[in-house]
Scaffold this active site. Structure first.
Site, short mmCIF file in Angstrom:
data_model
loop_
_atom_site.label_atom_id
_atom_site.label_comp_id
_atom_site.label_asym_id
_atom_site.label_seq_id
_atom_site.Cartn_x
_atom_site.Cartn_y
_atom_site.Cartn_z
N ASP A 91 -7.19 -42.42 -6.73
CA ASP A 91 -6.16 -41.49 -6.27
C ASP A 91 -4.77 -41.91 -6.74
OD1 ASP A 91 -6.29 -43.77 -4.72
OD2 ASP A 91 -6.51 -42.73 -2.82
N ASP A 150 -22.90 -38.41 -2.91
CA ASP A 150 -23.18 -39.41 -3.94
C ASP A 150 -24.35 -40.30 -3.58
OD1 ASP A 150 -21.75 -39.02 -6.25
OD2 ASP A 150 -20.66 -40.91 -6.11
#
Length: 748
Positions: free
Chosen positions: A460, A134
């Site tokens: 998550d 990223d």
């Protein structure tokens, strides 16, 4: 549970915790008794009694949630030795590694993560490893490319000698001793080991030289695309670093580099956005029915973990295993864990307990069933969802014809072992770049119905909750040896920022449309599972009641009042019994699971510290976001590798500090408690001295306990350099203390 001809692949076992249940209920009765005592004498003691009643009501409510969480714990056992008998043709798996910043997440660490993942005990032609960068850094691509060259020697060495820890960084640092099989002489093994170490040192030197700029990366050829890129302004980049073209089982797995497109005017949704891009890219390239995601510093500690995971994914009813959560240990944890990084209670109590309801929470590292990630609800037949109209599939998955076709197959095929994979990965790069573009998700269901959910920096946790709300269950798997090991942040700014980020994400979920109460009403999230998620999300909410409760003894001593029963009163038995029973239960359980007494105390102490640092400031971040003043920022935790002096020197385990505002409240609290403890020693008379009404032993006991809990900050008051609390922080804390004492005088 699916069996082979004569053997099961796995077992699920409910654990006997009758003694814990009895103790928990006794504590609950004591808490309710204390509340009744408060109500009976509320009118006689004013607002200080009322504040104590509110805080204790919160603790009682939280204890009820705690009992629900750990009421029915379960454990799982797998039998990988029977896997090939049951499933001769093992299903493929796509492995995702996520990294963001090569300065915070060292490329050598990412390279080690890739190496150990490629070396797992699983057919190489069934594994594809995707590295998400990223930060769009040529350093990451260079490091992973060089690692793939070393892998050609390292992987055969690991499998030949059955090496357990397959990250060379740890192996050559002596983290785990290895010995050759009995049929191979130690001389041959040692000679090959020396050769591997020499090759690894060369790899390490290359990567470190590139990071330090000693050997500039030539931005031509494969690296030409990086010539005019910025971290947040660049096209999608997908490169096949290594392809197992012959599809041989004892070769090297596929290795693919992915850097999704980013533009300044597009929302990228942090890690959840990166995970969705990896899901789509892998979907058009290898399309494995199962995925494994790890952080860039998460190493394989158990090379058979993929086989063991397949025992659960294929051996349990599909509903019982939408994903597998594994515990993460730390390879650089200091003795007795002075910084409270070991999430022992999170997995052993919360995780095991939730596994007995609808399944463990998802906490960042684990295995997923692709069709569930694609939004398949359990109550819908797979073949029915696979027959959705093309327009509906386009609305959900975007306008990639290839992705729609493969997603349709994934959702409609009953067996998870049958997949359609392309013959040539390089031919898929154009399609992969298409689905990795920043505007691909516009007007689709990615992030809401499909893939990883958006709206929180704890992506998550939201993902796991969303899966449970669709009717699926999950597994907490705690194998021996543990599956994964990662790096633990040191005490101080890094660990405080990490825990603030977690707490901010929890508050975001609690105030979103994906909160567990809404999901329990509208979806298939079970009531007990809903309460378990509320417990997790409200863990950081305890910061405010704890702050208020920790101020009560200070207020009582300064104003010559009391908020706890006097020694000798019948009600004092309640307080003593509560303190003793809860602490004995905590220490007994921890020590019974191999934790030292000091480690257990460090965990308790760090909970106190976190509540008035990271958790308290998470409130502020959350409030600013609620009012649209600012957005929560995903703060990457710097990966930390302690030196010998850090682990064994005079400063081992010492907290470090900076001038962050997060350290002002806890320093002020420390000053307050030290002040009130010093008052009797200095002969200072408390305000409004009324005989028989003033503070008793318990008030002074609580203040002494708080000083002990904040002991790292006591040392910080007299420390030097980064180990000392900055003078500016002390001044701000002292000013806060003066303001509080003036308020006490006015109110008292």
């Amino acid at each position: 549970m699916a069996n082979s001809a004569s053997h099961p692949l796995c077992e699920k076992k409910f654990l006997n915790n009758t003694k814990d249940r009895v103790v928990d209920l006794i504590v609950l009765v004591l808490l309710f008794s204390l509340l009744v005592y408060r109500l009976l004498y509320l009118s006689d003691h004013g607002f200080i009694w009322f504040i104590a009643f509110l805080c204790e009501s919160w603790y009682t409510f939280f204890w009820l949630l705690w009992i629900n969480v750990k009421w029915s714990p379960v454990d799982y056992k797998t039998y990988p030795q029977f896997l090939l008998q049951s499933v001769p043709d093992l299903p493929p798996i796509d492995v995702f590694v996520t990294t963001t910043d090569p300065m915070l997440e060292p490329p050598i660490t990412t390279a080690n993560t890739v190496l150990c993942l490629m070396a797992v005990d699983y057919p190489a032609n069934k594994v594809a490893c995707y590295v998400s960068d990223d930060g769009c850094s040529p350093l990451t691509l260079y490091s992973v490319t060089e690692a793939s060259k070393f892998a050609r020697f390292w992987i055969p060495f690991c499998k030949k000698y059955n090496i357990q820890v397959r990250a060379p960084m740890l192996y050559f640092s002596g983290y785990s001793a290895s010995s050759p099989p009995s049929n191979i002489s130690s001389e041959i093994f040692q000679a090959e080991e020396r050769k591997m170490k020499e090759e690894y040192e060369k790899l390490k030197e290359k990567i470190e030289d590139a990071v330090q700029g000693k050997i500039p990366i030539d931005l031509s050829g494969d690296y030409a695309v990086f010539a005019n890129t910025e971290k947040n302004n660049h096209p999608a980049i997908v490169k096949v670093i290594w392809e197992n073209k012959e599809r041989i089982s004892n070769g090297l797995p596929h290795l693919i580099y992915v850097s999704r497109e980013k533009r300044p005017n597009h929302q990228h949704h942090y890690k959840a956005g990166a995970m969705n891009v990896l899901t789509r890219v892998s979907g058009v390239m290898t399309n494995a029915p199962f995925t494994l995601n790890v952080d860039s510093d998460m190493f394989i500690n158990n090379p058979k973990i993929v086989q063991q995971a397949m025992c659960l994914l294929l051996g349990l009813n599909h509903r019982d295993c939408a994903y597998i959560q594994c515990r993460e240990l730390s390879y650089n944890e200091l003795k007795d864990d002075p910084f409270g990084n070991d999430l022992f209670a999170a997995f052993e109590l919360v995780g095991r307990g939730m596994a007995g309801i609808q399944g463990s929470f998802f906490g960042g590292t684990g295995f997923h069933r692709r069709k569930v990630v694609y939004g398949l609800t359990f109550d819908a037949h797979a073949n029915e969802q696979g027959k959705l109209s093309y327009e509906e599939m386009k609305r959900r998955f975007g306008n990639s014809t290839k992705l729609i076709k493969l997603a349709t197959q994934t959702l409609s095929v009953e067996s998870d072992t049958k997949v359609d994979q392309p013959e040539d990965l390089s031919s898929c790069i154009e399609m992969a770049c298409q689905v990795a573009s920043c505007d691909y998700e516009l007007e689709t269901a990615w992030g809401s119905e499909v893939g990883w959910m958006y709206g929180s920096i704890t992506e998550d946790l939201v993902m796991g909750m969303k899966i449970h709300s669709q009717g699926w269950s999950s597994v907490l798997y705690l194998p021996d040896p543990p599956a994964f090991i990662g790096s633990a942040p040191p005490g101080g700014p890094i660990v405080t920022i990490q825990k603030k980020r977690w707490a901010t994400g929890q508050l975001e979920v609690l105030s979103s449309r994906n909160n567990p109460i809404v999901l329990a009403v509208k979806t298939k999230l079970k009531l007990r599972q809903c309460l378990a998620y509320i417990f997790i999300l409200m863990w950081c909410v305890s910061a405010l009641p704890e702050l208020l409760y920790s101020l009560l003894p200070v207020y009582s001593i300064v104003t010559n009042s009391h908020f706890l029963p006097k020694v000798g009163e019948v009600a004092s038995v309640l307080v003593v019994a509560l303190v003793l029973i809860q602490n004995i239960q905590t220490f007994t359980f921890s020590m019974g699971h191999g934790q030292s007494l000091r480690k257990c105390w460090n965990t308790i102490r760090m909970n106190r510290i976190t509540n008035v640092t990271g958790n308290l400031f998470a409130y502020l971040t959350w409030i600013l976001k609620l009012f649209g003043i600012s957005e929560a920022v995903f703060e990457v935790t710097k990966k930390y590798h302690p030196t010998i002096s850090d682990r064994e020197g005079a400063y081992a385990g010492r907290f470090s500090f900076d001038d962050s505002a997060m350290y002002v409240p806890i320093t002020a609290l420390l000053f307050l408690h030290m002040t009130v403890l010093a008052m009797p020693l200095l002969g200072l008379r408390p305000l409004n001295d009324v005989v028989g009404y003033g503070p008793g032993l318990f008030e002074y006991g609580v203040s002494a306990y708080m000083v002990l809990s904040y002991w790292p900050y006591v040392r910080g008051l007299f420390g030097k350099g980064k180990y000392g609390i900055p003078f500016s922080t002390k001044c701000k804390a002292a000013l806060s203390v003066l303001i509080f004492l003036l308020l006490c005088r006015l109110l008292g």
